[in-house]
Design a protein around this motif. Structure first.
Motif, PDB file in Angstrom:
ATOM      1  N   UNK A  83      44.281 -57.764  31.775  1.00 37.72           N
ATOM      2  CA  UNK A  83      44.195 -56.358  31.444  1.00 37.72           C
ATOM      3  C   UNK A  83      45.493 -55.677  31.796  1.00 37.72           C
ATOM      4  N   UNK A  84      45.900 -54.782  30.943  1.00 34.79           N
ATOM      5  CA  UNK A  84      47.132 -54.073  31.239  1.00 34.79           C
ATOM      6  C   UNK A  84      46.831 -52.607  31.394  1.00 34.79           C
ATOM      7  N   UNK A  85      47.435 -52.023  32.374  1.00 31.78           N
ATOM      8  CA  UNK A  85      47.252 -50.598  32.575  1.00 31.78           C
ATOM      9  C   UNK A  85      48.218 -49.875  31.674  1.00 31.78           C
ATOM     10  N   UNK A  86      47.835 -48.687  31.285  1.00 34.70           N
ATOM     11  CA  UNK A  86      48.706 -47.908  30.420  1.00 34.70           C
ATOM     12  C   UNK A  86      48.843 -46.517  30.971  1.00 34.70           C
ATOM     13  N   UNK A  87      49.844 -45.838  30.524  1.00 37.01           N
ATOM     14  CA  UNK A  87      50.037 -44.465  30.984  1.00 37.01           C
ATOM     15  C   UNK A  87      49.367 -43.534  29.994  1.00 37.01           C
ATOM     16  N   UNK A  88      48.110 -43.814  29.691  1.00 33.81           N
ATOM     17  CA  UNK A  88      47.373 -43.016  28.729  1.00 33.81           C
ATOM     18  C   UNK A  88      46.986 -41.691  29.350  1.00 33.81           C
ATOM     19  N   UNK A  89      46.905 -40.685  28.512  1.00 32.57           N
ATOM     20  CA  UNK A  89      46.472 -39.379  28.981  1.00 32.57           C
ATOM     21  C   UNK A  89      44.957 -39.312  28.866  1.00 32.57           C
ATOM     22  N   UNK A  90      44.346 -38.487  29.659  1.00 38.20           N
ATOM     23  CA  UNK A  90      42.913 -38.300  29.524  1.00 38.20           C
ATOM     24  C   UNK A  90      42.679 -37.106  28.628  1.00 38.20           C
ATOM     25  N   UNK A  91      41.535 -37.072  27.992  1.00 36.53           N
ATOM     26  CA  UNK A  91      41.201 -35.970  27.105  1.00 36.53           C
ATOM     27  C   UNK A  91      40.960 -34.718  27.935  1.00 36.53           C
ATOM     28  N   UNK A 139      37.018 -39.862  22.783  1.00 39.39           N
ATOM     29  CA  UNK A 139      37.840 -41.046  22.546  1.00 39.39           C
ATOM     30  C   UNK A 139      38.462 -40.970  21.163  1.00 39.39           C
ATOM     31  N   UNK A 140      37.668 -40.580  20.184  1.00 44.33           N
ATOM     32  CA  UNK A 140      38.180 -40.476  18.817  1.00 44.33           C
ATOM     33  C   UNK A 140      39.287 -39.434  18.768  1.00 44.33           C
ATOM     34  N   UNK A 141      39.083 -38.314  19.426  1.00 39.35           N
ATOM     35  CA  UNK A 141      40.102 -37.267  19.444  1.00 39.35           C
ATOM     36  C   UNK A 141      41.372 -37.764  20.146  1.00 39.35           C
ATOM     37  N   UNK A 142      41.190 -38.487  21.245  1.00 44.93           N
ATOM     38  CA  UNK A 142      42.343 -39.053  21.947  1.00 44.93           C
ATOM     39  C   UNK A 142      43.095 -40.030  21.045  1.00 44.93           C
ATOM     40  N   UNK A 143      42.355 -40.853  20.327  1.00 43.89           N
ATOM     41  CA  UNK A 143      42.993 -41.817  19.432  1.00 43.89           C
ATOM     42  C   UNK A 143      43.751 -41.108  18.315  1.00 43.89           C
ATOM     43  N   UNK A 144      43.193 -40.023  17.814  1.00 37.09           N
ATOM     44  CA  UNK A 144      43.902 -39.246  16.789  1.00 37.09           C
ATOM     45  C   UNK A 144      45.186 -38.657  17.369  1.00 37.09           C
TER      46      UNK A 144
END
Length: 127
Positions: free
Chosen positions: A1-9, A63-68
């Motif tokens: 698993x790789x961590x990412x610097x993803x933002x939260x919604x 999640x869908x909004x984040x992906x968009x």
């Protein structure tokens, strides 16, 4: 698993792991869940904590909004890379032209030197 610097919604709450630290959103690279987001311990790599919670079960449509949002950001990056690529191609073309000019100049000077040397030899020996 790789961590990412993803933002939260915007609607997401802060999730803490069993260590008491904030659990970042990670992206799975396992074949059965590739690309799926989850909360994981920030010290997961050091194997100090086994905290795990799926992100999308808690967030639902977020999640869908984040992906968009992520898709839009990637499209912006692609446009920037295309511009940078065009600029780099122009730079390479310019550098190649300068290289050819320098090479031609060097050949010209060598030719001039050898021509003057031949003339010198011809004059010296009266040929």
């Amino acid at each position: 698993m790789s961590t990412g610097s993803s933002k939260t919604h915007k609607r997401s709450s802060v999730v803490n792991c069993d260590c008491g630290m904030r659990a970042p959103i990670c992206i799975s690279n396992r074949p059965w869940s590739r690309g799926r987001r989850f909360y994981g311990c920030s010290q997961l790599e050091e194997n100090r904590c086994n905290f795990f919670q799926w992100y999308d079960k808690e967030e639902g449509n977020g999640v869908v909004e984040d992906l968009k949002d992520d898709l839009e950001m990637l499209q912006i990056k692609i446009r920037k890379f295309k511009i940078e690529n065009k600029e780099l191609k122009e730079l390479v073309k310019s550098l190649k032209a300068k290289s050819v000019k320098r090479r031609n100049k060097a050949v010209f000077y060598k030719l001039a030197f050898f021509t003057s040397w031949i003339v010198y030899v011809l004059v010296k020996f009266g040929l």
